[in-house]
Design a protein around this motif. Structure first.
Motif, mmCIF file in Angstrom:
data_model
loop_
_atom_site.group_PDB
_atom_site.id
_atom_site.type_symbol
_atom_site.label_atom_id
_atom_site.label_comp_id
_atom_site.label_asym_id
_atom_site.label_seq_id
_atom_site.Cartn_x
_atom_site.Cartn_y
_atom_site.Cartn_z
ATOM 1 N N GLN A 1 4.005 3.111 12.276
ATOM 2 C CA GLN A 1 3.189 3.081 11.069
ATOM 3 C C GLN A 1 2.984 4.488 10.502
ATOM 4 O O GLN A 1 2.978 4.687 9.300
ATOM 5 C CB GLN A 1 1.828 2.434 11.343
ATOM 6 C CG GLN A 1 0.989 2.267 10.082
ATOM 7 C CD GLN A 1 -0.346 1.603 10.340
ATOM 8 O OE1 GLN A 1 -0.875 1.666 11.451
ATOM 9 N NE2 GLN A 1 -0.908 0.969 9.330
ATOM 10 N N PHE A 2 2.795 5.461 11.395
ATOM 11 C CA PHE A 2 2.622 6.857 10.988
ATOM 12 C C PHE A 2 2.945 7.744 12.177
ATOM 13 O O PHE A 2 3.024 7.281 13.322
ATOM 14 C CB PHE A 2 1.190 7.126 10.490
ATOM 15 C CG PHE A 2 0.117 6.810 11.490
ATOM 16 C CD1 PHE A 2 -0.258 7.727 12.461
ATOM 17 C CD2 PHE A 2 -0.518 5.581 11.458
ATOM 18 C CE1 PHE A 2 -1.238 7.432 13.392
ATOM 19 C CE2 PHE A 2 -1.513 5.272 12.392
ATOM 20 C CZ PHE A 2 -1.863 6.202 13.356
ATOM 21 N N ALA B 1 4.321 9.156 6.846
ATOM 22 C CA ALA B 1 4.679 7.763 7.094
ATOM 23 C C ALA B 1 5.926 7.430 6.288
ATOM 24 O O ALA B 1 6.363 8.198 5.424
ATOM 25 C CB ALA B 1 3.535 6.837 6.696
ATOM 26 N N TYR C 1 0.713 4.267 0.611
ATOM 27 C CA TYR C 1 0.566 5.339 1.598
ATOM 28 C C TYR C 1 0.955 4.912 3.009
ATOM 29 O O TYR C 1 0.925 5.722 3.928
ATOM 30 C CB TYR C 1 -0.901 5.813 1.619
ATOM 31 C CG TYR C 1 -1.870 4.669 1.819
ATOM 32 C CD1 TYR C 1 -2.138 4.182 3.097
ATOM 33 C CD2 TYR C 1 -2.462 4.050 0.735
ATOM 34 C CE1 TYR C 1 -2.989 3.107 3.281
ATOM 35 C CE2 TYR C 1 -3.318 2.978 0.908
ATOM 36 C CZ TYR C 1 -3.564 2.504 2.179
ATOM 37 O OH TYR C 1 -4.404 1.430 2.346
ATOM 38 N N CYS C 2 1.309 3.635 3.199
ATOM 39 C CA CYS C 2 1.448 3.077 4.547
ATOM 40 C C CYS C 2 2.898 2.797 4.916
ATOM 41 O O CYS C 2 3.670 2.271 4.099
ATOM 42 C CB CYS C 2 0.628 1.795 4.663
ATOM 43 S SG CYS C 2 0.688 1.032 6.301
ATOM 44 N N CYS D 1 0.868 -1.176 0.000
ATOM 45 C CA CYS D 1 0.000 0.000 0.000
ATOM 46 C C CYS D 1 0.906 1.226 0.000
ATOM 47 O O CYS D 1 1.688 1.418 0.937
ATOM 48 C CB CYS D 1 -0.909 0.001 1.227
ATOM 49 S SG CYS D 1 -1.778 -1.559 1.489
ATOM 50 N N ASN E 1 4.180 -0.824 4.413
ATOM 51 C CA ASN E 1 4.352 -1.322 3.040
ATOM 52 C C ASN E 1 5.500 -2.326 2.982
ATOM 53 O O ASN E 1 6.599 -2.071 3.463
ATOM 54 C CB ASN E 1 4.643 -0.117 2.131
ATOM 55 C CG ASN E 1 4.751 -0.481 0.662
ATOM 56 O OD1 ASN E 1 5.167 -1.568 0.287
ATOM 57 N ND2 ASN E 1 4.374 0.464 -0.188
ATOM 58 N N GLU F 1 -10.179 2.252 3.525
ATOM 59 C CA GLU F 1 -9.104 3.128 3.028
ATOM 60 C C GLU F 1 -9.636 4.074 1.964
ATOM 61 O O GLU F 1 -9.592 5.280 2.124
ATOM 62 C CB GLU F 1 -7.887 2.347 2.512
ATOM 63 C CG GLU F 1 -7.404 1.231 3.419
ATOM 64 C CD GLU F 1 -6.822 1.698 4.741
ATOM 65 O OE1 GLU F 1 -7.067 2.846 5.151
ATOM 66 O OE2 GLU F 1 -6.138 0.891 5.390
#
Length: 368
Positions: free
Chosen positions: A337-338, A263, A90-91, A88, A94, A182
């Motif tokens: 993660q973020f 992230a 945006y993550c 993914c 990933n 999502e």
């Protein structure tokens, strides 16, 4: 009709044309109604509705007090693994990102749970990356059993499962689940989920329904704001929640409003959501779903979260860590993660809630 069929029905709907033609009178009529339909929801999500934020705020506050009183339910996330098979873009988890990966042992889970239990928190949200080969259902069952010994309420935010998987977790002590679609736009979904089981749009979309069928007490949904066109995504999220609420009368349906934070990988949102629009969406959710819990995580700034208590937010995370092992050994914890925006401790968050005239709630139900 499944929710997938509902989405299909709206694929030919011209959201842009509708939203551009919303008038002030349309918004006022929607605000005057006690029971909102999907067109009312769109009216309140439109740009035109930003001319009416004050009456929206007054009504949202009145409805929240009616159904929830001056209470804020608190929870804390506990990441037990960040291994993930998905790609993914945006993550931070990933699978292509070169990050520090960790999976907690059962002894480490016990230590993390013990550390959290020294605060007043009673509701744990257990999270993993999506790697069933590394964190299989059996591992999550055992982890929940350990955590359940210290906490009366355990929810999960893990990979989507079949109905039987949710039944097994319920037997282990899980009472709720959160899952973010999502992004509801199927074309963007394909664009941002390049590989892994998460690329299966339909399997993920139906996961909340399978969890409700399995008898979980709470089910929460949300879109990651910043991926798809923001007003369409907010609309589909609320429609998903309404569908679940209408179909599963004994399940508490919740809504979340996560916005993309920095992230690993440096992803930039396609359609950023500013603070004013974020507040508008939250209030529209409250007016459309009066009885639903609305969660705002530590992705948001402390000042922002403090003000949202007056406008419809009823659930806040506190003292959060988004890394694995962060509550006991932050110096050796995994990559997060973020980024977290509200870095206040549990105690500081509790005090802020009380300072605003609200009552922090740590446990709001009992299994009979």
């Amino acid at each position: 009709m499944s929710f997938y069929e509902t989405i299909t029905k709206f694929e030919d709907f011209d959201f842009d044309a509708y939203l551009q033609n919303v008038t002030d009178r349309d918004v006022e009529r929607s605000l005057d109604r006690d029971h909102l339909n999907w067109r009312d929801l769109l009216n309140l999500l439109s740009s035109k509705a930003q001319n009416h934020l004050e009456p929206m705020a007054q009504k949202a506050r009145r409805i929240t007090l009616q159904y929830f009183g001056r209470t804020i339910h608190l929870y804390v996330p506990l990441y037990i693994s960040n291994f993930c098979n998905n790609q993914c873009i945006y993550c931070g988890f990933n699978r292509t990102n070169r990050i520090n990966r960790r999976k907690l042992t059962f002894e480490e889970i016990e230590l993390e749970a013990e550390a959290i239990s020294r605060t007043e928190m009673k509701h744990i949200l257990v999270l993993t990356g999506e790697a069933p080969d590394i964190t299989p259902l059996e591992y999550i069952e055992d982890a929940v059993s350990i955590i359940k010994a210290r906490f009366p309420s355990v929810s999960i935010e893990v990979f989507p499962m079949e109905e039987d998987g949710y039944r097994r977790l319920k037997a282990a002590g899980v009472d709720g689940m959160t899952i973010y679609q999502e992004v509801y736009d199927r074309e963007i979904y394909k664009k941002v989920h390049l590989a892994g089981r998460k690329a299966d749009y339909r399997f993920r979309l139906d996961a909340p329904e399978r969890a409700a069928k399995a008898g979980l007490r709470t089910v929460s949904v949300g879109a990651l704001l910043g991926l798809g066109e923001k007003r369409r995504e907010a609309f589909m999220t609320a429609m998903h929640a309404r569908y679940l609420e209408d179909k599963f009368l004994s399940t508490e349906i919740g809504l979340s409003l996560p916005r993309i934070n920095p992230a690993e990988g440096g992803f930039q949102p396609y359609d950023p959501v500013d603070d004013k629009t974020f507040v508008q969406f939250l209030m529209a959710y409250r007016l459309f779903m009066p009885r639903s819990a609305i969660s705002v995580s530590t992705r948001e700034r402390a000042e922002m979260r403090d003000h949202l208590m007056f406008l419809g937010a009823t659930r806040l995370s506190a003292g959060s860590r988004t890394d694995v092992g962060g509550y006991t050994k932050p110096e050796t914890a995994s990559t997060a993660q973020f980024d977290i925006s509200d870095v206040r401790s549990v105690g500081q968050t509790i005090q802020a809630i009380r300072d605003k005239g609200f009552q922090p709630v740590f446990k709001d139900w009992e299994l009979i």
